[in-house]
Design a protein around this motif. Structure first.
Motif, PDB file in Angstrom:
ATOM      1  N   ASN A   1       0.813  -1.224   0.000  1.00 43.81           N
ATOM      2  CA  ASN A   1       0.000   0.000   0.000  1.00 43.81           C
ATOM      3  C   ASN A   1       0.842   1.267   0.000  1.00 43.81           C
ATOM      4  O   ASN A   1       0.295   2.360   0.144  1.00 43.81           O
ATOM      5  N   LEU A   2       2.158   1.097  -0.128  1.00 42.50           N
ATOM      6  CA  LEU A   2       3.048   2.245   0.032  1.00 42.50           C
ATOM      7  C   LEU A   2       2.766   3.354  -0.983  1.00 42.50           C
ATOM      8  O   LEU A   2       3.146   4.489  -0.766  1.00 42.50           O
ATOM      9  N   PHE A   3       2.058   3.016  -2.076  1.00 37.48           N
ATOM     10  CA  PHE A   3       1.786   4.049  -3.085  1.00 37.48           C
ATOM     11  C   PHE A   3       0.544   4.873  -2.766  1.00 37.48           C
ATOM     12  O   PHE A   3       0.292   5.898  -3.386  1.00 37.48           O
ATOM     13  N   PHE A   4      -0.251   4.443  -1.750  1.00 35.35           N
ATOM     14  CA  PHE A   4      -1.541   5.102  -1.497  1.00 35.35           C
ATOM     15  C   PHE A   4      -1.409   6.605  -1.299  1.00 35.35           C
ATOM     16  O   PHE A   4      -2.193   7.385  -1.820  1.00 35.35           O
ATOM     17  N   ASP A   5      -0.386   7.021  -0.509  1.00 30.67           N
ATOM     18  CA  ASP A   5      -0.344   8.461  -0.196  1.00 30.67           C
ATOM     19  C   ASP A   5       0.052   9.307  -1.407  1.00 30.67           C
ATOM     20  O   ASP A   5      -0.043  10.530  -1.352  1.00 30.67           O
ATOM     21  N   GLN A   6       0.467   8.656  -2.493  1.00 28.69           N
ATOM     22  CA  GLN A   6       0.784   9.415  -3.712  1.00 28.69           C
ATOM     23  C   GLN A   6      -0.448   9.587  -4.608  1.00 28.69           C
ATOM     24  O   GLN A   6      -0.420  10.388  -5.543  1.00 28.69           O
ATOM     25  N   VAL A   7      -1.524   8.831  -4.321  1.00 30.80           N
ATOM     26  CA  VAL A   7      -2.691   8.865  -5.223  1.00 30.80           C
ATOM     27  C   VAL A   7      -3.285  10.284  -5.324  1.00 30.80           C
ATOM     28  O   VAL A   7      -3.583  10.747  -6.434  1.00 30.80           O
ATOM     29  N   PRO A   8      -3.414  11.037  -4.206  1.00 27.30           N
ATOM     30  CA  PRO A   8      -3.952  12.405  -4.345  1.00 27.30           C
ATOM     31  C   PRO A   8      -3.049  13.336  -5.162  1.00 27.30           C
ATOM     32  O   PRO A   8      -3.478  14.427  -5.544  1.00 27.30           O
ATOM     33  N   TRP A   9      -1.819  12.918  -5.447  1.00 27.97           N
ATOM     34  CA  TRP A   9      -0.931  13.736  -6.287  1.00 27.97           C
ATOM     35  C   TRP A   9      -1.191  13.501  -7.780  1.00 27.97           C
ATOM     36  O   TRP A   9      -0.801  14.326  -8.601  1.00 27.97           O
ATOM     37  N   VAL A  10      -1.801  12.368  -8.121  1.00 29.03           N
ATOM     38  CA  VAL A  10      -2.038  12.122  -9.554  1.00 29.03           C
ATOM     39  C   VAL A  10      -3.498  12.400  -9.952  1.00 29.03           C
ATOM     40  O   VAL A  10      -3.827  12.380 -11.128  1.00 29.03           O
ATOM     41  N   PHE A  11      -4.361  12.650  -8.951  1.00 31.97           N
ATOM     42  CA  PHE A  11      -5.756  12.975  -9.266  1.00 31.97           C
ATOM     43  C   PHE A  11      -6.257  13.985  -8.236  1.00 31.97           C
ATOM     44  O   PHE A  11      -6.017  13.819  -7.043  1.00 31.97           O
ATOM     45  N   ASP A  12      -6.951  15.004  -8.719  1.00 33.53           N
ATOM     46  CA  ASP A  12      -7.430  16.058  -7.821  1.00 33.53           C
ATOM     47  C   ASP A  12      -8.820  15.675  -7.283  1.00 33.53           C
ATOM     48  O   ASP A  12      -9.812  15.743  -8.008  1.00 33.53           O
TER      49      ASP A  12
ATOM     50  N   ASN B   1     -10.288  -2.956   3.026  1.00 32.51           N
ATOM     51  CA  ASN B   1     -10.348  -2.496   4.424  1.00 32.51           C
ATOM     52  C   ASN B   1     -10.452  -0.981   4.557  1.00 32.51           C
ATOM     53  O   ASN B   1     -10.443  -0.456   5.664  1.00 32.51           O
ATOM     54  N   GLY B   2     -10.553  -0.263   3.438  1.00 30.71           N
ATOM     55  CA  GLY B   2     -10.771   1.188   3.508  1.00 30.71           C
ATOM     56  C   GLY B   2      -9.502   2.004   3.644  1.00 30.71           C
ATOM     57  O   GLY B   2      -9.561   3.227   3.788  1.00 30.71           O
ATOM     58  N   HIS B   3      -8.363   1.346   3.569  1.00 28.07           N
ATOM     59  CA  HIS B   3      -7.099   2.054   3.768  1.00 28.07           C
ATOM     60  C   HIS B   3      -6.886   3.148   2.709  1.00 28.07           C
ATOM     61  O   HIS B   3      -6.499   4.268   3.024  1.00 28.07           O
ATOM     62  N   LEU B   4      -7.187   2.834   1.437  1.00 24.79           N
ATOM     63  CA  LEU B   4      -6.989   3.838   0.377  1.00 24.79           C
ATOM     64  C   LEU B   4      -7.953   5.011   0.568  1.00 24.79           C
ATOM     65  O   LEU B   4      -7.540   6.178   0.507  1.00 24.79           O
ATOM     66  N   LEU B   5      -9.226   4.692   0.832  1.00 22.74           N
ATOM     67  CA  LEU B   5     -10.213   5.765   1.012  1.00 22.74           C
ATOM     68  C   LEU B   5      -9.807   6.651   2.188  1.00 22.74           C
ATOM     69  O   LEU B   5      -9.862   7.891   2.097  1.00 22.74           O
ATOM     70  N   ALA B   6      -9.374   6.034   3.286  1.00 20.94           N
ATOM     71  CA  ALA B   6      -8.955   6.812   4.465  1.00 20.94           C
ATOM     72  C   ALA B   6      -7.769   7.711   4.112  1.00 20.94           C
ATOM     73  O   ALA B   6      -7.721   8.879   4.521  1.00 20.94           O
ATOM     74  N   THR B   7      -6.828   7.179   3.330  1.00 24.54           N
ATOM     75  CA  THR B   7      -5.645   7.970   2.968  1.00 24.54           C
ATOM     76  C   THR B   7      -6.047   9.182   2.132  1.00 24.54           C
ATOM     77  O   THR B   7      -5.580  10.297   2.359  1.00 24.54           O
ATOM     78  N   ILE B   8      -6.967   8.959   1.168  1.00 23.13           N
ATOM     79  CA  ILE B   8      -7.386  10.072   0.298  1.00 23.13           C
ATOM     80  C   ILE B   8      -8.176  11.103   1.106  1.00 23.13           C
ATOM     81  O   ILE B   8      -7.921  12.310   1.019  1.00 23.13           O
TER      82      ILE B   8
END
Ligand code: SAM
Length: 335
Positions: free
Chosen positions: A153-164, A177-184
């Protein structure tokens, strides 16, 4: 070195790859990185702490020092390197991934010939049942699997950098488990999100989201994404959910997303590993075969995704690279 000697050397490097992986796995299973971290650093101290033969530790560590996994020697003491530190027993570690790869997945890869020649899961050949059925029977292995997946999941925190996502309503399909949604949502305070996953996964997502970003901006839905896609989303997210499904099923899912979109400004965001057919990258091709070994799945090329999206009335607007060999494909509904 002559070309012939170099070729022989390269072959030996290749065919001993499995031994190297097993050596790293054995050190992790013995807890050697953790014992060294705790100050037990010589062959004798490590053997004592792990409850194993000193000669075995010495011979194993000789290899692992040569491979750059550890530093030092067995008399004066070994030291962890950045590599062995990444295998320590602590959160965000690759330790569980290493244990799983060294045990169940190594066994599955032992059936590579059958799996590849018949395009069927090596795991099932080895264990007589699908991976997820196997995991369902044994809580320890299942927990380890979940922890091992988290290392990816190490890439999750970069997702808001590639999509607004600012001000957007996102719908995370197969959100786990909602980890990506929580990160965004943590990174974008104006975004709201709906997570859909199977009935038995939804409560786990609910719990994790409640414990992290809270439930004010969150809705969790239990269901089957192939039949129901929550309507009215500005961005539909499909993160690591497509590899196990055939093309026609995935195209149907893309169509469901397009029909559910709030409007022409809505987007579909696919987060997946992709393969290339030009022989330029090794790891994505390895992950692809690894999926075949574990659950019979596959990774796709960007071109194949593009054609599937086109069939569903969507066009690829942008492709962006993320860490951990993950690619983001952003698709827009065709007007
Ligand atoms: C590999 S996990 C990925 C989870 C999450 N998106 C992530 O990247 O961490 C695949 C997820 O898809 C969910 N899933 C599989 N089939 C589904 C279906 N028909 N409807 C909804 N979710 C599904 C699984 O329960 C699982 O949580």
């Amino acid at each position: 070195m002559s070309a012939e000697h170099k070729a022989a050397h390269d072959v030996v490097e290749l065919i001993t790859g499995g031994w190297r992986a097993q050596a790293v796995y054995t050190a992790v299973r013995m807890g050697l990185p953790d014992h060294i971290e705790a100050g037990r650093t010589t062959d004798a101290e490590l053997a004592d702490a792990a409850g194993v033969a000193e000669e075995g530790v010495h011979r194993l560590m000789r290899l692992l020092v040569a491979m750059g996994v550890f530093d030092g020697d067995g008399r004066a003491g070994y030291r962890n390197t950045d590599v062995s530190a990444a295998l320590l027993d602590r959160p965000e570690s690759l330790r569980d991934m290493c244990l799983l790869y060294g045990e169940e997945f190594y066994t599955a890869w032992g059936h590579a010939y059958e799996a590849i020649s018949t395009v069927s899961a090596g795991f099932e050949v080895a264990y007589g049942q699908p991976l997820y059925a196997y995991l369902g029977q044994d809580a320890d292995t299942s927990d380890r699997f979940q922890r091992a997946m988290r290392a990816g999941n190490l890439f999750f925190d970069q997702v808001p950098w590639v999509f607004d996502f600012a001000g957007k309503k996102l719908v995370d399909l197969g959100g786990g488990n909602g980890h990506l949604l929580a990160t965004i949502l943590a990174a974008v305070p104006t975004a709201t999100g709906t997570l859909l996953d199977r009935e038995h996964v939804a409560p786990i997502a609910m719990q994790n989201l409640a414990a992290t970003v809270g439930l004010d901006r969150v809705e969790v839905v239990g269901g089957d994404m192939f039949t129901t896609v929550p309507p009215g989303g500005d961005v539909y997210v499909l993160c690591r959910v497509l590899a196990g499904w055939e093309d026609d099923a995935v195209v149907g899912l893309f169509e469901n997303c397009r029909r559910a979109m709030a409007g022409p400004q809505s987007r579909l965001l696919i987060l997946e590993r992709v393969v290339t057919d030009d022989g330029s990258t090794v790891l994505p091709a390895l992950w692809d075969l690894h999926l075949l070994m574990t659950n019979g799945g596959r990774h796709r090329t960007v071109e194949r995704f593009t054609a599937m999206l086109n069939r569903a009335g969507l066009d690829v607007e942008r492709v962006a690279e993320l860490p951990m060999e993950t690619t983001a494909l952003i698709a827009a509904p065709r007007h």
